[in-house]
Write a protein that holds these residues in place. Structure first.
Motif, PDB file in Angstrom:
ATOM      1  N   ASN A  31       0.843  -1.195   0.000  1.00 41.53           N
ATOM      2  CA  ASN A  31       0.000   0.000   0.000  1.00 41.53           C
ATOM      3  C   ASN A  31       0.881   1.250   0.000  1.00 41.53           C
ATOM      4  O   ASN A  31       2.095   1.170   0.169  1.00 41.53           O
ATOM      5  N   ILE A  32       0.250   2.390  -0.179  1.00 41.44           N
ATOM      6  CA  ILE A  32       0.982   3.651  -0.300  1.00 41.44           C
ATOM      7  C   ILE A  32       1.709   4.000   0.992  1.00 41.44           C
ATOM      8  O   ILE A  32       2.803   4.574   0.961  1.00 41.44           O
ATOM      9  N   LYS A  33       1.140   3.635   2.126  1.00 39.59           N
ATOM     10  CA  LYS A  33       1.777   3.922   3.415  1.00 39.59           C
ATOM     11  C   LYS A  33       3.122   3.188   3.526  1.00 39.59           C
ATOM     12  O   LYS A  33       4.126   3.769   3.941  1.00 39.59           O
ATOM     13  N   GLU A  34       3.142   1.928   3.147  1.00 37.64           N
ATOM     14  CA  GLU A  34       4.391   1.155   3.161  1.00 37.64           C
ATOM     15  C   GLU A  34       5.395   1.740   2.171  1.00 37.64           C
ATOM     16  O   GLU A  34       6.584   1.831   2.473  1.00 37.64           O
ATOM     17  N   LEU A  35       4.914   2.114   0.994  1.00 34.98           N
ATOM     18  CA  LEU A  35       5.796   2.687  -0.026  1.00 34.98           C
ATOM     19  C   LEU A  35       6.412   3.994   0.462  1.00 34.98           C
ATOM     20  O   LEU A  35       7.617   4.228   0.294  1.00 34.98           O
ATOM     21  N   GLU A  36       5.623   4.846   1.085  1.00 35.49           N
ATOM     22  CA  GLU A  36       6.133   6.120   1.603  1.00 35.49           C
ATOM     23  C   GLU A  36       7.176   5.896   2.685  1.00 35.49           C
ATOM     24  O   GLU A  36       8.185   6.610   2.743  1.00 35.49           O
ATOM     25  N   LYS A  37       6.968   4.909   3.543  1.00 37.49           N
ATOM     26  CA  LYS A  37       7.948   4.595   4.587  1.00 37.49           C
ATOM     27  C   LYS A  37       9.260   4.126   3.967  1.00 37.49           C
ATOM     28  O   LYS A  37      10.345   4.548   4.381  1.00 37.49           O
ATOM     29  N   ILE A  38       9.167   3.277   2.970  1.00 35.76           N
ATOM     30  CA  ILE A  38      10.376   2.796   2.274  1.00 35.76           C
ATOM     31  C   ILE A  38      11.112   3.968   1.644  1.00 35.76           C
ATOM     32  O   ILE A  38      12.333   4.093   1.767  1.00 35.76           O
ATOM     33  N   ARG A  39      10.380   4.846   0.989  1.00 33.32           N
ATOM     34  CA  ARG A  39      11.005   6.005   0.341  1.00 33.32           C
ATOM     35  C   ARG A  39      11.627   6.964   1.353  1.00 33.32           C
ATOM     36  O   ARG A  39      12.650   7.587   1.077  1.00 33.32           O
TER      37      ARG A  39
END
Length: 162
Positions: free
Chosen positions: A79-87
């Motif tokens: 999800n976008i939340k996981e992607l933002e954390k990775i970024r």
């Protein structure tokens, strides 16, 4: 004047992953690829017209093939939340499975190459030595796992710009 266009491999892998796997804005990678290439060509034609209107001539256009994807271990956020954390935690994240990244780069590159022929843009195809058998970047030709650093291969690209 030589104008060279290119897409960064990191941009390709992150964009495809986010649009297809998280946002689900496109039903398939083929539709997304068509959209990207059509958008590029539309902007290219606008630039060409603008240069012509300003009587700027003697311009050669090039598109440098997309560098092969890295072989580094990747993240597969759901999800976008996981992607933002990775970024947030990683300046240059590797997103998506290796086979997907190799495929996305390959289909985008082929479609761009085909359009370049039609629009009088010289496509600078990368030498096969840039690639490993898997389709990712050749470990022996990069110092940082993301950029070609072999001087002969870099020179090969430069000699194609005339």
């Amino acid at each position: 004047i030589n104008i060279i266009f290119s897409f960064g491999e990191i941009d390709v892998r992150n964009f495809y992953y986010q649009i297809l796997k998280i946002d689900k804005s496109f039903k398939s990678d083929k539709l997304l690829t068509k959209f990207i290439v059509d958008s590029f060509i539309e902007n290219f034609l606008f630039l060409k017209k603008m240069l012509k209107n300003k009587n700027i001539g003697n311009i050669k256009f090039y598109f440098k093939d997309i560098t092969p994807t890295t072989y580094k271990k990747s993240y597969n956020p759901i999800n976008i939340k996981e992607l933002e954390k990775i970024r947030k935690d990683n300046l240059f994240p590797v997103i998506g499975k290796l086979k997907e990244r190799v495929y996305w780069r390959k289909i985008l590159s082929k479609k761009i190459e085909s359009q370049c022929k039609e629009k009088e843009i010289t496509f600078i195809k990368l030498n096969k030595k840039n690639f490993a058998k898997s389709g990712c970047i050749n470990k022996l030709k990069t110092f940082d796992n993301g950029h070609i650093s072999d001087l002969d291969l870099l020179n090969d690209i430069q000699l194609k710009v005339k």
